[in-house]
Design a protein around this motif. Structure first.
Motif, mmCIF file in Angstrom:
data_model
loop_
_atom_site.group_PDB
_atom_site.id
_atom_site.type_symbol
_atom_site.label_atom_id
_atom_site.label_comp_id
_atom_site.label_asym_id
_atom_site.label_seq_id
_atom_site.Cartn_x
_atom_site.Cartn_y
_atom_site.Cartn_z
ATOM 1 N N LEU A 73 0.824 -1.209 0.000
ATOM 2 C CA LEU A 73 0.000 0.000 0.000
ATOM 3 C C LEU A 73 0.859 1.260 0.000
ATOM 4 C CD1 LEU A 73 -2.796 -1.108 2.507
ATOM 5 C CD2 LEU A 73 -3.032 -0.775 0.037
ATOM 6 N N GLY A 74 2.096 1.134 0.479
ATOM 7 C CA GLY A 74 3.011 2.266 0.444
ATOM 8 C C GLY A 74 3.693 2.432 -0.893
ATOM 9 N N GLU A 92 -0.870 -8.788 -4.544
ATOM 10 C CA GLU A 92 -0.577 -8.053 -5.774
ATOM 11 C C GLU A 92 -1.189 -6.658 -5.692
ATOM 12 O OE1 GLU A 92 -1.906 -8.205 -10.498
ATOM 13 O OE2 GLU A 92 -2.137 -9.992 -9.227
ATOM 14 N N LEU A 93 -0.382 -5.663 -6.031
ATOM 15 C CA LEU A 93 -0.875 -4.287 -6.065
ATOM 16 C C LEU A 93 -1.655 -4.086 -7.362
ATOM 17 C CD1 LEU A 93 -0.779 -1.515 -4.607
ATOM 18 C CD2 LEU A 93 1.236 -0.981 -5.999
ATOM 19 N N ALA A 98 -2.710 6.368 -6.099
ATOM 20 C CA ALA A 98 -3.579 6.423 -4.920
ATOM 21 C C ALA A 98 -5.016 6.729 -5.353
ATOM 22 C CB ALA A 98 -3.069 7.493 -3.962
ATOM 23 N N PRO A 99 -5.992 6.210 -4.602
ATOM 24 C CA PRO A 99 -5.842 5.291 -3.467
ATOM 25 C C PRO A 99 -5.562 3.868 -3.952
ATOM 26 C CG PRO A 99 -8.163 5.733 -3.859
ATOM 27 C CD PRO A 99 -7.415 6.585 -4.827
ATOM 28 N N ARG A 100 -4.518 3.254 -3.387
ATOM 29 C CA ARG A 100 -4.085 1.940 -3.839
ATOM 30 C C ARG A 100 -4.977 0.841 -3.265
ATOM 31 N NH1 ARG A 100 0.830 4.696 -2.631
ATOM 32 N NH2 ARG A 100 2.041 5.094 -4.534
ATOM 33 N N THR A 124 -9.010 -7.613 -10.657
ATOM 34 C CA THR A 124 -9.211 -6.413 -11.471
ATOM 35 C C THR A 124 -10.694 -6.130 -11.668
ATOM 36 O OG1 THR A 124 -7.121 -6.789 -12.631
ATOM 37 C CG2 THR A 124 -8.724 -5.346 -13.701
ATOM 38 N N VAL A 125 -11.466 -7.195 -11.925
ATOM 39 C CA VAL A 125 -12.914 -7.017 -12.099
ATOM 40 C C VAL A 125 -13.551 -6.506 -10.807
ATOM 41 C CG1 VAL A 125 -15.092 -8.241 -12.454
ATOM 42 C CG2 VAL A 125 -13.149 -8.681 -13.965
ATOM 43 N N ILE A 126 -13.162 -7.101 -9.674
ATOM 44 C CA ILE A 126 -13.730 -6.670 -8.389
ATOM 45 C C ILE A 126 -13.391 -5.212 -8.120
ATOM 46 C CG2 ILE A 126 -13.578 -6.971 -5.891
ATOM 47 C CD1 ILE A 126 -13.253 -9.959 -6.357
ATOM 48 N N ASP A 127 -12.138 -4.836 -8.381
ATOM 49 C CA ASP A 127 -11.730 -3.449 -8.148
ATOM 50 C C ASP A 127 -12.499 -2.496 -9.057
ATOM 51 O OD1 ASP A 127 -10.013 -1.469 -6.887
ATOM 52 O OD2 ASP A 127 -9.040 -1.298 -8.843
#
Length: 490
Positions: A73-74, A92-93, A98-100, A124-127
């Motif tokens: 997250l940083g 996995e990022l 941001a916001p990550r 990716t779909v959920i995000d």
């Protein structure tokens, strides 16, 4: 492991999630991945909280992953593989900006390349669905805030405070507030269609349009539209007024009342005119009616004497809180439930304020004669003051005020459409209805007819008099005064 059906399902859910037909369902997507691969999944937001997670990713697992999640997250690393709680975990990022957000995938055995790829697609779909939902939420909040601002602007104009309305806007003053005169259009439509009409024809975001469309906070079928009187679009058919008339013309469920041109500070008078015109429009063939009324009675009374009478009538209210007086004023125009909706308070609270007012004036506000007199006193109090009048009204002051030649002419003009009709049943029904305090059932008993007959005759009177009578508001007050004057005329 076959991945094509799962990918097809992800695409289908993505399409439905970004459409307006179905709300985003990221949890179902995560559960589907668990079902297909046996891998648990979680989406961690910028605050380190799991927004979506399947059952296997517990609080203990996330606690063990805290150092790794902090790095991700940083923005220090893009991906990491580790073990936690006896599970093989891959983090996995998903977004570097941001916001990550971080995708966590965990299973009891090492993940295959296919499972990792599928999990990455799923994350990716959920995000995406989550961000769509967030965008929709922000848009809904904006629409709500813009709607409340429009109501606020309208209420400021109803109070005659154009300066306050201008101060409520942000940035450049909306073109509407620079208009010299406006017409109030009051559209009657099915409540289920009101929002879509407002969204379609509001000609600017928020309060920025040349016209103003407000969902009436009191009457659900009403849409209030303020249109500048110099709107050139009305002449070529593109203005809001022309659009509203077209809607009514093509849909028999709609009706439209239109006020006379009014200065912005007289929006309240324009609204009342539009209400009266709408009552007439709903009983005419074309279902559109402009206001054809007369000058308000308050402005025709001897100013100094009327002012003294008004001050005496309203003096008991001076001891009450301002809000109680405001509630009382609104209750003379709208039903009590409508006042509650307008002010955002309960109906019981409205009733409590009105009881205070009743105690102060020593009269029952359910009595339409009391309401008519109080409304007239408030209307007179809003007129410019003149000097030279008596300090207090003589006994029977209102009777003396209504006995003037101007008041008699007003009453004759008001009742003329009914008199020209030469229908004794209509005239007797008006008097019986007023005598019954606006109670159609009581009036029906006195006339030995049905309640339906009384209401039908009152609707005819609404059309002839161009007044909203059945709502027991300002139109009823005018009728009470007109009959009072006519009955005492020589």
């Amino acid at each position: 492991m076959p991945t094509s059906p799962m990918l097809d399902d992800l695409l289908r859910r993505l399409r439905s999630g970004v459409s307006q037909d179905a709300p985003p369902q990221p949890q179902r997507v995560a559960d589907r991945l668990l079902q297909e691969t046996g891998a648990d999944i979680a989406l961690i937001n910028a605050d380190g909280e799991a927004e979506v997670a399947t059952s296997g990713i517990t609080g203990g697992v996330l606690a063990a992953l805290e150092p790794v999640l902090t790095q991700l997250l940083g923005g220090q690393v893009a991906a990491a593989a580790t073990q936690a709680g006896g599970m093989h975990v891959r983090c996995e990022l998903l977004r570097r900006d941001a916001p990550r957000t971080v995708l966590v995938v965990a299973a009891g055995s090492p993940l295959t390349r296919e499972a990792i790829t599928l999990a990455s697609h799923t994350g990716t779909v959920i995000d995406t669905l989550r961000r769509v939902h967030h965008a929709d939420t922000v848009a809904d909040r904006y629409r709500y805030a813009a709607g409340r601002l429009r109501v606020g602007l309208f209420m400021a104009l109803m109070a005659g405070d154009v300066t306050l309305a201008r101060r409520m806007t942000v940035g450049a003053v909306p073109p509407l507030l620079d208009a010299e005169r406006v017409r109030v259009h009051l559209l009657y439509c099915p409540p289920s269609e009101r929002d879509s009409i407002a969204a379609t024809y509001q000609d600017g975001p928020g309060d920025r349009g040349r016209s103003l469309i407000v969902r009436c906070p009191v009457y659900e079928p009403h849409l209030i539209c303020l249109v500048p009187d110099d709107d050139g679009g009305d002449r070529d058919g593109s203005g809001l007024g022309a659009v509203l008339r077209s809607l009514v013309r093509h849909d028999p469920r709609y009706a439209l009342g239109i006020s006379e041109p009014q200065p912005l500070q007289a929006t309240a008078e324009g609204y009342e005119q539009a209400r009266h015109a709408l009552a007439a429009a709903r009983h005419t063939t074309g279902r559109t009616a402009p206001y054809h009324g007369h000058a308000p009675l308050a402005g025709l009374l001897p100013r100094a004497q009327a002012g003294a009478w008004s001050r005496a009538v309203l003096a008991p209210l001076d001891t009450l809180p301002r809000f109680t007086v405001d509630v009382t004023r609104l209750a003379l125009t709208f039903p009590r439930l409508g006042v509650a909706r307008l002010l955002g308070i309960s109906r019981n609270t409205v009733t409590a304020h009105l009881r205070r007012a009743e105690d102060a004036i020593g009269a029952d506000l359910h009595d339409i004669h009391v309401r008519a007199d109080l409304a007239l006193a408030m209307a007179v109090s809003g007129l410019p003051a003149v000097g030279g009048g008596p300090d207090g009204p003589p006994q029977g002051a209102l009777d003396a005020l209504l006995a003037t030649e101007e008041a008699d002419a007003w009453a004759r003009a008001f009742l003329k459409p009914v008199e020209d009709r030469a229908d004794p049943h209509l005239r007797s029904t008006l008097r019986a209805w007023v005598g019954a305090g606006g109670d159609a059932q009581r009036a029906a008993r006195g006339l030995a007819v049905s309640r339906t007959t009384v209401r039908s005759r009152m609707r005819t009177a609404e059309r002839l008099l161009n007044r909203d009578l059945l709502a027991l508001g300002p139109g009823t007050h005018d009728l009470v005064h007109a009959l009072r004057i006519a009955d005492r005329a020589p």
